[in-house]
Design a protein around this motif. Structure first.
Motif, mmCIF file in Angstrom:
data_model
loop_
_atom_site.group_PDB
_atom_site.id
_atom_site.type_symbol
_atom_site.label_atom_id
_atom_site.label_comp_id
_atom_site.label_asym_id
_atom_site.label_seq_id
_atom_site.Cartn_x
_atom_site.Cartn_y
_atom_site.Cartn_z
ATOM 1 N N ARG A 142 5.494 3.897 2.518
ATOM 2 C CA ARG A 142 4.378 3.140 3.096
ATOM 3 C C ARG A 142 3.031 3.808 2.878
ATOM 4 N NH1 ARG A 142 7.034 1.115 8.895
ATOM 5 N NH2 ARG A 142 8.513 -0.365 7.964
ATOM 6 N N LYS A 143 3.014 5.132 2.801
ATOM 7 C CA LYS A 143 1.760 5.859 2.631
ATOM 8 C C LYS A 143 1.489 6.218 1.178
ATOM 9 C CE LYS A 143 1.670 7.522 7.367
ATOM 10 N NZ LYS A 143 1.768 8.682 8.295
ATOM 11 N N GLY A 144 2.288 5.671 0.273
ATOM 12 C CA GLY A 144 2.036 5.852 -1.142
ATOM 13 C C GLY A 144 2.394 7.216 -1.695
ATOM 14 N N ARG A 145 3.187 7.987 -0.946
ATOM 15 C CA ARG A 145 3.534 9.342 -1.399
ATOM 16 C C ARG A 145 4.578 9.338 -2.515
ATOM 17 N NH1 ARG A 145 4.572 10.485 4.356
ATOM 18 N NH2 ARG A 145 2.608 10.963 5.393
ATOM 19 N N ILE A 146 5.363 8.282 -2.611
ATOM 20 C CA ILE A 146 6.367 8.212 -3.676
ATOM 21 C C ILE A 146 5.710 7.815 -5.001
ATOM 22 C CG2 ILE A 146 8.491 7.049 -4.457
ATOM 23 C CD1 ILE A 146 9.329 6.791 -1.550
ATOM 24 N N GLY A 147 4.642 7.057 -4.901
ATOM 25 C CA GLY A 147 3.937 6.625 -6.087
ATOM 26 C C GLY A 147 3.307 5.259 -5.869
ATOM 27 N N LYS A 148 2.630 4.766 -6.884
ATOM 28 C CA LYS A 148 2.008 3.441 -6.817
ATOM 29 C C LYS A 148 3.052 2.418 -7.236
ATOM 30 C CE LYS A 148 -2.768 4.883 -7.262
ATOM 31 N NZ LYS A 148 -4.097 4.547 -7.799
ATOM 32 N N ILE A 149 3.525 1.669 -6.251
ATOM 33 C CA ILE A 149 4.719 0.840 -6.442
ATOM 34 C C ILE A 149 4.450 -0.608 -6.065
ATOM 35 C CG2 ILE A 149 7.043 0.426 -5.551
ATOM 36 C CD1 ILE A 149 7.288 3.511 -5.267
ATOM 37 N N ILE A 150 4.904 -1.513 -6.920
ATOM 38 C CA ILE A 150 4.909 -2.932 -6.597
ATOM 39 C C ILE A 150 6.367 -3.381 -6.513
ATOM 40 C CG2 ILE A 150 4.761 -3.726 -9.002
ATOM 41 C CD1 ILE A 150 2.948 -6.021 -7.928
ATOM 42 N N LEU A 151 6.683 -4.145 -5.503
ATOM 43 C CA LEU A 151 8.072 -4.505 -5.237
ATOM 44 C C LEU A 151 8.471 -5.846 -5.846
ATOM 45 C CD1 LEU A 151 8.066 -3.461 -1.488
ATOM 46 C CD2 LEU A 151 9.293 -2.280 -3.316
ATOM 47 N N ASP A 152 7.541 -6.776 -5.941
ATOM 48 C CA ASP A 152 7.908 -8.092 -6.483
ATOM 49 C C ASP A 152 6.787 -8.685 -7.324
ATOM 50 O OD1 ASP A 152 7.631 -8.906 -3.071
ATOM 51 O OD2 ASP A 152 6.098 -9.471 -4.504
ATOM 52 N N LEU A 194 -8.928 -18.532 -0.431
ATOM 53 C CA LEU A 194 -9.073 -17.322 -1.237
ATOM 54 C C LEU A 194 -7.931 -16.376 -0.871
ATOM 55 C CD1 LEU A 194 -10.770 -15.614 -3.225
ATOM 56 C CD2 LEU A 194 -11.971 -14.672 -1.233
ATOM 57 N N TYR A 195 -7.106 -16.063 -1.854
ATOM 58 C CA TYR A 195 -6.010 -15.111 -1.633
ATOM 59 C C TYR A 195 -6.541 -13.708 -1.890
ATOM 60 C CZ TYR A 195 -2.883 -19.114 -1.593
ATOM 61 O OH TYR A 195 -2.256 -20.306 -1.278
ATOM 62 N N VAL A 196 -6.407 -12.857 -0.894
ATOM 63 C CA VAL A 196 -6.952 -11.499 -0.966
ATOM 64 C C VAL A 196 -5.807 -10.500 -1.098
ATOM 65 C CG1 VAL A 196 -8.376 -9.760 0.158
ATOM 66 C CG2 VAL A 196 -8.903 -12.198 0.475
ATOM 67 N N LEU A 197 -5.691 -9.907 -2.276
ATOM 68 C CA LEU A 197 -4.691 -8.851 -2.495
ATOM 69 C C LEU A 197 -5.257 -7.560 -1.934
ATOM 70 C CD1 LEU A 197 -3.375 -9.235 -6.149
ATOM 71 C CD2 LEU A 197 -2.099 -9.630 -4.053
ATOM 72 N N ASN A 198 -4.750 -7.139 -0.783
ATOM 73 C CA ASN A 198 -5.252 -5.928 -0.130
ATOM 74 C C ASN A 198 -4.334 -4.739 -0.437
ATOM 75 O OD1 ASN A 198 -6.950 -4.396 1.496
ATOM 76 N ND2 ASN A 198 -5.811 -4.858 3.355
ATOM 77 N N LYS A 199 -4.820 -3.546 -0.140
ATOM 78 C CA LYS A 199 -4.073 -2.293 -0.333
ATOM 79 C C LYS A 199 -3.771 -2.031 -1.812
ATOM 80 C CE LYS A 199 -2.055 -2.709 4.282
ATOM 81 N NZ LYS A 199 -0.883 -2.519 5.152
ATOM 82 N N THR A 200 -4.719 -2.422 -2.668
ATOM 83 C CA THR A 200 -4.514 -2.229 -4.104
ATOM 84 C C THR A 200 -4.544 -0.761 -4.504
ATOM 85 O OG1 THR A 200 -6.878 -2.604 -4.460
ATOM 86 C CG2 THR A 200 -5.411 -4.489 -4.739
ATOM 87 N N ASP A 201 -5.019 0.110 -3.612
ATOM 88 C CA ASP A 201 -5.011 1.543 -3.897
ATOM 89 C C ASP A 201 -3.585 2.090 -3.938
ATOM 90 O OD1 ASP A 201 -5.292 0.826 -1.070
ATOM 91 O OD2 ASP A 201 -5.083 2.969 -0.666
ATOM 92 N N LEU A 202 -2.621 1.303 -3.412
ATOM 93 C CA LEU A 202 -1.223 1.735 -3.393
ATOM 94 C C LEU A 202 -0.412 1.173 -4.556
ATOM 95 C CD1 LEU A 202 -0.558 1.313 0.438
ATOM 96 C CD2 LEU A 202 -1.057 3.441 -0.789
ATOM 97 N N VAL A 203 -1.087 0.459 -5.473
ATOM 98 C CA VAL A 203 -0.407 -0.200 -6.596
ATOM 99 C C VAL A 203 -1.111 0.157 -7.900
ATOM 100 C CG1 VAL A 203 0.246 -2.441 -7.565
ATOM 101 C CG2 VAL A 203 0.324 -2.095 -5.102
ATOM 102 N N ASP A 204 -0.360 0.289 -8.964
ATOM 103 C CA ASP A 204 -0.928 0.574 -10.279
ATOM 104 C C ASP A 204 -1.833 -0.575 -10.717
ATOM 105 O OD1 ASP A 204 -0.907 0.621 -13.401
ATOM 106 O OD2 ASP A 204 -0.124 2.576 -12.805
ATOM 107 N N ALA A 205 -2.949 -0.239 -11.334
ATOM 108 C CA ALA A 205 -3.950 -1.242 -11.722
ATOM 109 C C ALA A 205 -3.371 -2.329 -12.619
ATOM 110 C CB ALA A 205 -5.125 -0.554 -12.418
#
Length: 277
Positions: free
Chosen positions: A267-277, A55-66
């Motif tokens: 790292r603390k999400g202050r710039i915005g909800k960002i996904i890198l790849d 089971l792949y668990v995508l964690n820290k989704t609060d830091l990424v746009d839905a």
């Protein structure tokens, strides 16, 4: 920026330990950072767990746009990866993880039931450093059972955590022994999966700004109040130094303090909800 590489000696021991224990578990949870899901994948682990339910668990989704979380899940599902998205800090994640773990290992549970025996399901928790493996285990336990931290390499050895119907094996974070793709390596450095002590933060912040001005220009503008992102990245760096007051005597830019602040903001999400790849 110099070639990024981090594979300390204890990771070799960790891989060996997982190889020795993989036969003792019924399934595996591989924890990924939702901000860098591709970079978080370790081909060595995929190969090790070929014969196990994963089971792949995508964690820290609060830091990424839905929408980006949904896209990642769709891509992983298409590739045959059973995937669930959570934020370990959200209490709803516990029920979701429990249901997905037991659904994944339903066949094992039914075989045990037919035999008239009750055995807790045993699941190994693996992944690269600092994706939140121990935090997820603590959430499932309802309390602090493992050692956690916001830097790479906190868990040093295996830890069995026993619940009534589930036994979890916490393992140290492990990296691929070599990074052929330096873009993915930089993404791991941005999210804190490498040892910060081995990284030049001024270079790291420069590369991060260089990337975000192409992928998330509005987020940079809103966070730092800078305009005209068409300029060389070093000029943006200078502007942030001035706006944040990172100046030495004589007006010289304090790039080190500024770099630390920029990486910390990301790292603390202050710039915005960002996904890198």
């Amino acid at each position: 920026m110099k070639h990024l590489q981090w594979f300390p000696g204890h990771m070799t021991a960790a891989m060996r330990m997982m190889e020795e224990n993989v036969k003792a578990v019924d399934g595996v949870m591989i924890v990924l950072d939702a901000r860098a899901p591709r970079a978080s994948l370790n081909p060595k682990l995929d190969k090790l767990f070929t014969n196990k339910k994963v089971l792949y668990v995508l964690n820290k989704t609060d830091l990424v746009d839905a929408k980006d979380v949904k896209r990642t899940i769709a891509e992983f599902t298409k590739e045959g990866k059973e995937t669930v998205a959570v934020s370990a800090m959200d209490k709803r994640a516990v029920d979701l993880l429990y249901s997905r773990i037991f659904a994944l290992l339903k066949d094992k549970l039914e075989r045990n039931k037919l035999k008239g025996v009750f055995k807790p399901i045993r699941v190994m928790v693996a992944g690269i450093p600092n994706t939140g493996k121990s935090t997820i285990i603590n959430a499932l336990c309802g309390g602090k059972k493992t050692v956690t931290g916001n830097k790479a390499g906190v868990t040093k050895g295996k830890q069995w955590v026993r619940l009534r119907e589930l036994e979890l094996l916490d393992t140290p974070g492990t990296m691929p022994p070599a990074f052929e793709n330096q873009t993915l390596a930089k993404h791991l450095a941005y999210i804190g999966s490498m040892n910060d002590a081995n990284i030049d933060f001024s270079d790291l912040a420069f590369e991060l700004l260089n990337e975000l001005k192409e992928t998330y220009p509005e987020a940079l503008k809103n966070k730092y109040g800078i305009e005209n992102l068409e300029r060389p990245t070093i000029e943006l760096y200078d502007d942030i130094c001035v706006r944040r007051g990172f100046l030495r005597r004589g007006g010289e830019y304090d790039y080190e303090r500024c770099a630390t602040a920029i990486v910390d903001d990301f790292r603390k999400g202050r710039i915005g909800k960002i996904i890198l790849d």
